[in-house]
Design an enzyme around this catalytic site. Structure first.
Site, mmCIF file in Angstrom:
data_model
loop_
_atom_site.group_PDB
_atom_site.id
_atom_site.type_symbol
_atom_site.label_atom_id
_atom_site.label_comp_id
_atom_site.label_asym_id
_atom_site.label_seq_id
_atom_site.Cartn_x
_atom_site.Cartn_y
_atom_site.Cartn_z
ATOM 1 C CB THR A 117 -50.365 -8.806 1.626
ATOM 2 O OG1 THR A 117 -51.212 -8.006 0.798
ATOM 3 C CG2 THR A 117 -51.176 -9.198 2.851
ATOM 4 C CE1 TYR A 141 -53.303 -13.250 1.326
ATOM 5 C CE2 TYR A 141 -53.732 -10.969 0.725
ATOM 6 C CZ TYR A 141 -52.877 -12.051 0.781
ATOM 7 O OH TYR A 141 -51.603 -11.942 0.306
#
Ligand code: UDP
Length: 332
Positions: A117, A141
């Protein structure tokens, strides 16, 4: 040459499965169905309900199905949730990826493609992000994904695994043929929220921040169509199979759209009026996150097919409508 898709019942994974099937690949899905849906997996594709962190079970799946390549999507992906439950995220994303990698090494898997990501970059500069930009994730995350990248890189180096890492920017849209799409009802993403408002499922929506250093003062993001993203994985898999170098690539179009532009597109695609309210900045939101996609496009030859905001929103809208909770548009 069977390909294992972890998280293949989820949003991006289910598009990946369709892309692989269209290419005539043999595919197996491993998914615990925590957020994925059985219906998202075509009937012709075996679905193994299981956990990527269960070394023995994964090893059995790899052996039974003769898996040669793994495309790994299964993960928890909600940034605010990761701030509230960091250990849950490090377990789901990092520790379990370690187990999956160990099983891949034990069974002599050849290619491993990892879904990462742009959140690994953290505070983004205003110019497009190249793959060599510094990585300072702002959330567990992002950190959990970056740690997995490192594990993959080091494991590949030690055991001769071929790998690719794709760092996704803002994934949007749905299968152009309407077979799958984004299904989580409580999604917080801009396009989903705007479409739900257009469909009357929400009374209003908020624009978080109007004073960013961007052309219209609202946040700018690089939205990439989910079908193009799945296709990028297939391109990268082919590259590895042909003996290409291991790669780390940004997956975006290299073009940013502001929150206002997205809402404008949702209005024009749906024909609906949307009650938009101004709200303060959402904590942790950077002003602008745009990819430099040169590596994926020029070096690997990826050619996007849906590089257009209205198209992405139209596909997402058609999917959203098909979910059936609201049959028709509000007048407006
Ligand atoms: N955003 C907004 N209203 C919403 C949801 C998002 O104004 O209801 C803005 C958000 O501040 C950011 C952009 O839309 O500038 C994209 O946010 P999203 O949550 O879709 O993705 P993120 O970039 O945070 O992963």
């Amino acid at each position: 040459m069977t390909v294992l898709v972890t998280g293949g019942a989820g949003y991006i994974g289910s598009h990946m499965v369709l892309e692989l099937c269209e290419r005539g690949e043999k595919v197996v899905v491993l998914d615990n169905l925590s957020t994925g849906r059985r219906a998202a997996v075509p009937a012709s594709v075996p679905l193994v309900m299981g956990d990527i962190g269960d070394f023995e079970s994964v090893q059995r799946v790899l052996r039974t199905h003769g898996i040669r390549s793994i495309i790994h999507f299964a993960a928890r992906i909600v940034v605010p949730e990761s701030l509230a439950d960091p250990l849950g995220y490090y377990l789901a994303n990092t520790v379990k990826t370690r187990a999956l990698l160990a099983a891949a090494v034990a069974e002599g898997v050849s290619e491993f493609i990892f879904s990462s990501t742009a959140a690994v970059y953290g505070e983004a500069p205003l110019e497009p992000l190249g793959e060599t930009a510094p990585t300072h994730p702002l959330s567990p995350y992002g950190a959990s994904k970056l740690m997995s990248e490192w594990m993959l890189r080091d494991t590949a180096r030690a055991h001769g695994l071929h790998y690719a890492i794709l760092r996704y920017f803002n994934v949007a849209g749905a299968d152009p043929q309407g077979r799958t799409g984004q299904s989580s009802p409580d999604a917080t993403h801009l396009i989903k929220v705007a479409l739900q408002t257009a469909l009357g499922q929400r009374a209003f929506m908020e624009v978080f921040g109007q004073d960013y250093p961007t052309p219209d003062g609202t946040g700018v993001r690089d939205y990439i169509h989910v079908a193009d993203l799945a296709n990028a994985h297939a391109v990268v898999l082919q590259h590895l199979r042909e003996g290409g170098d291991n790669v780390l690539v940004n997956a975006g179009y290299g073009r940013g759209y502001s929150v206002r532009e997205v809402i404008g597109s949702v209005k024009s695609v749906t024909g609906a009026d949307i009650d938009v309210r101004q709200s303060p900045r959402r904590p942790g939101d950077p002003p602008s996150v745009v990819a430099d996609p040169t590596l994926l496009r020029q070096t690997l030859g990826w050619q996007p097919r849906y590089d257009d905001l209205d198209t992405m929103i139209r596909h997402a809208y058609e999917w959203e409508r098909r979910q059936g909770s609201v049959p028709a548009l509000r007048a407006g």
